[in-house]
Design a protein around this motif. Structure first.
Motif, short mmCIF file in Angstrom:
data_model
loop_
_atom_site.label_atom_id
_atom_site.label_comp_id
_atom_site.label_asym_id
_atom_site.label_seq_id
_atom_site.Cartn_x
_atom_site.Cartn_y
_atom_site.Cartn_z
N VAL B 202 0.84 -1.20 0.00
CA VAL B 202 0.00 0.00 0.00
C VAL B 202 0.87 1.25 0.00
CG1 VAL B 202 -1.60 1.34 1.41
CG2 VAL B 202 -2.01 -1.08 1.06
N PHE B 203 1.92 1.22 0.81
CA PHE B 203 2.82 2.38 0.83
C PHE B 203 3.56 2.51 -0.49
CE2 PHE B 203 2.23 2.41 5.43
CZ PHE B 203 2.09 3.76 5.62
N ALA B 204 3.85 1.38 -1.11
CA ALA B 204 4.48 1.43 -2.42
C ALA B 204 3.55 2.11 -3.41
CB ALA B 204 4.83 0.02 -2.89
N GLY B 205 2.23 1.91 -3.26
CA GLY B 205 1.26 2.59 -4.12
C GLY B 205 1.31 4.10 -3.90
N PHE B 206 1.46 4.51 -2.63
CA PHE B 206 1.56 5.94 -2.33
C PHE B 206 2.79 6.54 -2.99
CE2 PHE B 206 -1.08 5.24 1.63
CZ PHE B 206 -2.15 5.97 1.14
N ALA B 207 3.83 5.75 -3.15
CA ALA B 207 5.09 6.27 -3.70
C ALA B 207 4.91 6.77 -5.12
CB ALA B 207 6.18 5.20 -3.65
N ALA B 208 3.82 6.41 -5.78
CA ALA B 208 3.59 6.86 -7.15
C ALA B 208 3.24 8.34 -7.20
CB ALA B 208 2.48 6.03 -7.79
N VAL B 209 2.78 8.89 -6.09
CA VAL B 209 2.45 10.31 -6.06
C VAL B 209 3.69 11.09 -5.62
CG1 VAL B 209 0.96 12.05 -5.07
CG2 VAL B 209 0.08 9.76 -5.51
N ALA B 210 4.15 11.99 -6.48
CA ALA B 210 5.45 12.64 -6.23
C ALA B 210 5.49 13.37 -4.90
CB ALA B 210 5.75 13.62 -7.37
N ALA B 211 4.40 14.01 -4.51
CA ALA B 211 4.43 14.86 -3.33
C ALA B 211 4.71 14.07 -2.06
CB ALA B 211 3.11 15.62 -3.20
N ILE B 212 4.18 12.87 -1.98
CA ILE B 212 4.34 12.11 -0.74
C ILE B 212 5.29 10.94 -0.90
CG2 ILE B 212 2.16 12.74 0.36
CD1 ILE B 212 1.00 10.16 -0.83
N SER B 213 5.95 10.86 -2.05
CA SER B 213 6.79 9.68 -2.26
C SER B 213 7.96 9.58 -1.27
CB SER B 213 7.28 9.62 -3.70
OG SER B 213 8.15 10.68 -3.96
N PRO B 214 8.60 10.70 -0.87
CA PRO B 214 9.67 10.53 0.13
C PRO B 214 9.15 9.93 1.42
CG PRO B 214 9.73 12.72 -0.81
CD PRO B 214 8.47 12.09 -1.28
N PHE B 215 7.97 10.41 1.84
CA PHE B 215 7.34 9.85 3.04
C PHE B 215 7.05 8.37 2.85
CE2 PHE B 215 3.12 8.70 4.68
CZ PHE B 215 3.41 8.67 6.03
N ALA B 216 6.55 8.04 1.65
CA ALA B 216 6.20 6.64 1.39
C ALA B 216 7.44 5.76 1.43
CB ALA B 216 5.52 6.53 0.03
N VAL B 217 8.53 6.26 0.83
CA VAL B 217 9.76 5.44 0.80
C VAL B 217 10.30 5.25 2.21
CG1 VAL B 217 12.14 5.40 0.02
CG2 VAL B 217 10.34 6.05 -1.56
N LEU B 218 10.28 6.34 3.00
CA LEU B 218 10.73 6.23 4.39
C LEU B 218 9.86 5.24 5.16
CD1 LEU B 218 11.67 9.85 5.52
CD2 LEU B 218 13.15 7.84 5.32
N SER B 219 8.57 5.32 4.93
CA SER B 219 7.66 4.42 5.63
C SER B 219 7.93 2.97 5.25
CB SER B 219 6.21 4.75 5.29
OG SER B 219 5.94 6.07 5.66
N ILE B 220 8.15 2.75 3.95
CA ILE B 220 8.44 1.38 3.52
C ILE B 220 9.70 0.87 4.22
CG2 ILE B 220 9.12 -0.05 1.57
CD1 ILE B 220 7.37 1.71 -0.17
N THR B 221 10.70 1.75 4.32
CA THR B 221 11.94 1.35 5.00
C THR B 221 11.67 0.97 6.45
OG1 THR B 221 12.99 3.03 3.64
CG2 THR B 221 14.31 2.05 5.38
N ALA B 222 10.89 1.83 7.12
CA ALA B 222 10.61 1.57 8.53
C ALA B 222 9.81 0.27 8.69
CB ALA B 222 9.83 2.74 9.13
N ILE B 223 8.79 0.11 7.84
CA ILE B 223 7.96 -1.08 7.96
C ILE B 223 8.76 -2.33 7.60
CG2 ILE B 223 5.94 -2.24 6.99
CD1 ILE B 223 4.69 0.53 6.77
N TYR B 224 9.69 -2.17 6.66
CA TYR B 224 10.53 -3.32 6.31
C TYR B 224 11.34 -3.76 7.54
CZ TYR B 224 13.36 -6.32 3.38
OH TYR B 224 13.94 -7.41 2.82
N GLY B 225 11.88 -2.76 8.27
CA GLY B 225 12.59 -3.10 9.51
C GLY B 225 11.69 -3.82 10.49
N LEU B 226 10.47 -3.30 10.64
CA LEU B 226 9.51 -3.94 11.54
C LEU B 226 9.21 -5.36 11.09
CD1 LEU B 226 7.53 -3.53 13.94
CD2 LEU B 226 5.82 -2.94 12.25
#
Lengths: 78, 254, 180
Positions: B202-226
């Motif tokens: 789902v967060f990867a889907g958010f990454a398609a929108v340029a405005a929030i993609s940095p947030f999405a990528v960071l979130s994916i990283t954090a969730i990947y750690g989790l």
């Protein structure tokens, strides 16, 4: 119209089921917090009880996962 | 309802297919049917789990060194960890089930971590897989309980420390909770893994929108750690619950 | 549930396009379960036939070698303790012997010293007595001389005053004066 209403109900239901995840978070926090306070009172006994900590977290977590599952079922499978 | 997930009907320009990653399809002929013998992506990732286990436990330990190499000491640590878990939780007389529990633990652990490789297939996210594992544990525990204790195994449901009036009610509750065990056991594992992968998608889907993609990528990283944590913890929890159930079967008295 | 039955009916031919959870697509269950069972059996046999006995053997070997090493170390330690005890005993003996020797030497020296001191004391006493005798003789001699001179002087004094002096009276007077 009826189909749209059903879809509406599905989405609302899925959202409501999502609340369960928050409840599970409360439960997990409760387990971990109580474990920590107990461990600080008696650190020597804490090491042997980490297994119980994980079991407790898993039980609390599982119920949150169930609500997540209900949400997914409502979204995709009904 | 069949049309709700069709791409054209998604609103807001965001396209979510969080569950597409779990689709089972034939490996060599993606459009073909899935028969019971078809080699699918499930087969591939199950086989990779076997390969990883063989690599660690057979090739890694082939030195039989007194001072272990890196892979050998990983194997020894996993062995010692599982052995101690079985001994501590299930008791000394459960040691003969150690290879069985080790098999379950290693399979789930390796499948969970292999499923975390990007673009991989998480075999343990499927209810079919975890259901078989949980059902196998349930049947083993029930059969062992009856073979070891005979009818005395039913004492598991008869809480002798409770007041006599409450005992029948407690027996019904215990009976229900006993039969719910495989369900919760399997859904806990499968649901955790599926939830983690779906959330990442789902967060990867958010990454398609340029405005929030940095947030999405960071979130994916954090969730990947989790998810790295969850993968280990869920394998551990599945195994330790197996040990707990086994203890119930070997010593049913409350 | 309509979508599910559709799925099952259509097989998984267009599973990618079909909605619903892939987890509940029962047409793939047989496949998954079959391969899962194969996997588990393979893992079980790999672990029980090869890996677990091997690791158990290695751990056992290591444990026993560690136990042996610890026992050997314990042995050596025991030996070291014994050696230290023997050393300490020898030290104590040597010290006692040294004490004896010192005491003996001291006694010998004391005896020599005492003897020498006694000899010296005796000599000193003899010499003192001799000297005292000599002094007494000298003193006696001196008193006699004084008497004679006094007598002569008294006679001369009396004679010069024109009297004849009676020698006896002069002697008596001188003697009386010498006493006074």
């Amino acid at each position: 119209m009826e189909g749209e209403l059903a879809q509406l109900g599905q989405y609302i239901g899925a959202g409501l089921a999502g609340i369960g995840s928050g409840a599970a978070a409360i439960g997990v926090g409760h387990v971990a917090g109580n474990f920590l306070s107990g461990a600080l009172r008696n650190p020597s006994a804490a090491g042997g009880q980490t297994a119980m900590l994980f079991i407790g977290i898993a039980f609390a977590e599982a119920l949150g996962i169930f609500s997540f599952l209900v949400a997914l079922l409502l979204m995709f499978a009904v | 309802m069949a049309t709700e997930a069709a791409p054209g009907e998604e609103t807001g320009g965001l396209v979510f297919h969080p569950l597409d990653q779990f689709i089972v399809k034939p490996l060599f002929n993606p459009e073909g049917a899935v028969h019971w013998y078809t080699i699918t992506n499930v087969t591939l990732w199950l086989a990779l789990a076997v390969v990883a286990i063989v690599a660690l436990f057979v090739l890694g330990t082939r030195g039989r060194a007194m001072v272990p190499s890196r892979s050998q000491s990983i194997g020894e640590v996993l062995y010692g960890f599982t052995y101690k878990m079985v001994e501590d939780v299930a008791g000394k007389d459960a040691i003969k089930f150690f290879p069985y529990i080790m098999t379950l633990f290693m399979f789930i652990l390796f499948s969970n971590y292999l499923g975390l490789i990007p673009a991989s297939f998480a075999t343990t996210s499927h209810i079919a897989v975890t259901g078989v594992l949980a059902l196998a544990v349930f049947l083993t525990v029930t059969i062992v309980g009856f073979v070891k204790n005979g009818v005395g195994f039913l004492g598991l449901f008869w809480v002798s420390s409770a007041p006599l009036v409450l005992r029948p009610i407690l027996a019904i509750i215990e009976l229900i909770s006993y039969f719910v065990r495989p369900v919760s056991h399997s859904i806990r594992l499968g649901g955790n893994i599926m939830a983690g992968h779906a959330v990442m998608k789902v967060f990867a889907g958010f990454a398609a929108v340029a405005a929030i993609s940095p947030f999405a990528v960071l979130s994916i990283t954090a969730i990947y750690g989790l998810e790295m944590l969850v993968a280990g913890v869920q394998a551990y929890v599945f195994t330790i619950l197996t040990c707990v159930y086994l203890k119930d079967a070997l010593h049913p008295s409350h | 549930m309509a979508s599910e039955t559709d799925n099952v009916a259509a097989g998984a031919a267009d599973a990618a396009a079909a909605p619903g959870m892939p987890q509940l697509d029962f047409s793939t269950f047989g496949n998954q379960i079959f391969w899962l069972v194969v996997t588990l059996v393979v893992i079980y046999f790999v672990l029980t036939r090869i890996a677990l006995p091997r690791i158990a053997g290695v751990l056992n070997d290591r444990q026993s070698s560690i136990t042996n090493d610890i026992a050997a170390a314990e042995d050596l330690k025991q030996k070291a303790v014994e050696a230290e005890e023997a050393y300490n005993q020898a030290l104590i003996d040597a010290r006692a012997k040294a004490q004896d020797i010192i005491a003996e030497a001291k006694a010998e020296i004391q005896a020599d010293l005492d003897e020498a001191a006694a000899k010296a004391d005796a000599e000193i006493a003899a010499r003192t007595a001799e000297s005292e005798k000599a002094i007494a003789a000298i003193r006696d001699g001196a008193v006699e001389s004084v008497k004679v001179v006094a007598k002569d002087v008294a006679q001369d004094v009396v004679a010069s005053m024109g009297f004849s002096a009676d020698a006896k009276a002069v002697t008596a007077a001188v003697t009386a004066r010498m006493k006074g």
